[in-house]
Design a protein around this motif. Structure first.
Motif, PDB file in Angstrom:
ATOM      1  N   PRO A 114       1.123  -1.701  -0.052  1.00 57.48           N
ATOM      2  CA  PRO A 114       0.146   0.013   0.254  1.00 57.48           C
ATOM      3  C   PRO A 114       0.712   1.269   0.541  1.00 57.48           C
ATOM      4  O   PRO A 114       2.547   1.430   0.201  1.00 57.48           O
ATOM      5  CB  PRO A 114      -0.968  -0.293   1.323  1.00 57.48           C
ATOM      6  CG  PRO A 114      -0.162  -1.397   2.196  1.00 57.48           C
ATOM      7  CD  PRO A 114       0.789  -1.678   1.123  1.00 57.48           C
ATOM      8  N   CYS A 121      -2.819   0.987  -4.417  1.00 59.89           N
ATOM      9  CA  CYS A 121      -3.481   0.126  -3.484  1.00 59.89           C
ATOM     10  C   CYS A 121      -3.250   0.978  -2.269  1.00 59.89           C
ATOM     11  O   CYS A 121      -2.294   1.796  -1.819  1.00 59.89           O
ATOM     12  CB  CYS A 121      -2.106  -0.961  -3.129  1.00 59.89           C
ATOM     13  SG  CYS A 121      -2.895  -2.189  -1.900  1.00 59.89           S
ATOM     14  N   SER A 160      -4.214   1.104   2.571  1.00 58.46           N
ATOM     15  CA  SER A 160      -5.351  -0.306   3.850  1.00 58.46           C
ATOM     16  C   SER A 160      -5.498   0.696   4.541  1.00 58.46           C
ATOM     17  O   SER A 160      -5.306   1.699   4.290  1.00 58.46           O
ATOM     18  CB  SER A 160      -3.605  -0.377   4.347  1.00 58.46           C
ATOM     19  OG  SER A 160      -3.801  -0.891   5.584  1.00 58.46           O
ATOM     20  N   ALA A 204      -5.462  -7.771   5.119  1.00 61.03           N
ATOM     21  CA  ALA A 204      -4.109  -8.044   4.874  1.00 61.03           C
ATOM     22  C   ALA A 204      -3.487  -8.428   5.707  1.00 61.03           C
ATOM     23  O   ALA A 204      -3.845  -8.811   6.600  1.00 61.03           O
ATOM     24  CB  ALA A 204      -3.873  -5.739   5.307  1.00 61.03           C
ATOM     25  N   LEU A 219      -6.191  -3.883   2.691  1.00 67.49           N
ATOM     26  CA  LEU A 219      -5.861  -3.872   1.260  1.00 67.49           C
ATOM     27  C   LEU A 219      -6.920  -3.683  -0.022  1.00 67.49           C
ATOM     28  O   LEU A 219      -7.413  -4.392   0.245  1.00 67.49           O
ATOM     29  CB  LEU A 219      -4.566  -4.543   0.931  1.00 67.49           C
ATOM     30  CG  LEU A 219      -3.289  -5.067   1.346  1.00 67.49           C
ATOM     31  CD1 LEU A 219      -2.254  -5.866   1.034  1.00 67.49           C
ATOM     32  CD2 LEU A 219      -2.702  -3.727   1.886  1.00 67.49           C
TER      33      LEU A 219
END
Length: 183
Positions: A94, A126, A128, A158, A169
């Motif tokens: 991420p 990407c 998180s 994740a 994620l």
């Protein structure tokens, strides 16, 4: 911690013997200043508008069909399931993190909308989302909200490195970035 032991006279003589005929190098490296991205400053009104546009997709009434067994995961119908596998394995790192700890549901929705808008604006693929454990409200609602947004391609619980079962994620669809043409 113990202090380093000084070298014995024998070791010092050996080192000096090995270093005879050498000379100190002059520092000749050039340190470059990091280049700033050539991004225009986005007006505050536009940022708020993007955030509101991105967060209007989130409904508490709609319940998307998510897998109930195993880790939290979702993949959009037009996205390869292999992307989900790569998320699970931690192949994606991420580039941006969102921490929802301590937020209300309304604030969390707004922040998720802002995250998606920022990812699209900055071409970040990407992200998180750390929802934590707490009373499991945000842990349950975050996947439901993310599955509703058309720009969310996939998400998966994740890997331990990025928060384990207290984080997701998320892969976000971004437009291909083309550098501005030089005159």
């Amino acid at each position: 911690m113990s202090k380093k032991q000084p070298l014995s006279a024998e070791d010092q003589a050996l080192f000096r013997g090995l270093m005879t005929g050498t000379r100190k190098l002059a520092q000749d490296t050039i340190v470059h200043k990091p280049q700033k991205k050539n991004l225009a400053v986005v007006p505050q009104k536009k940022l708020i508008s993007e955030q509101m546009d991105a967060s209007h997709y989130f409904s508490d009434e709609f319940q998307p069909l998510l897998a109930e067994e195993g880790p939290t995961r979702y993949v959009r119908s037009d996205v390869s399931h292999y992307e989900l596998k790569k998320l699970r394995r931690g192949d994606y790192t991420p580039e941006i993190f969102l921490d929802l700890h301590g937020l209300t549901q309304r604030q969390a929705k707004e922040e998720l909308g802002a995250l998606i808008a920022a990812c699209r604006r900055e071409h970040i693929f990407c992200a998180s989302v750390m929802h934590g454990h707490g009373k499991h409200v945000l842990k349950q609602q975050s996947p439901l909200w993310l599955a509703q947004h058309p720009m969310v391609m996939a998400f998966h619980q994740a890997p331990k490195l990025f928060g384990g079962d207290a984080a997701l994620l998320v892969l976000i669809e971004v437009e291909e970035w083309m550098p501005p043409e030089l005159p």
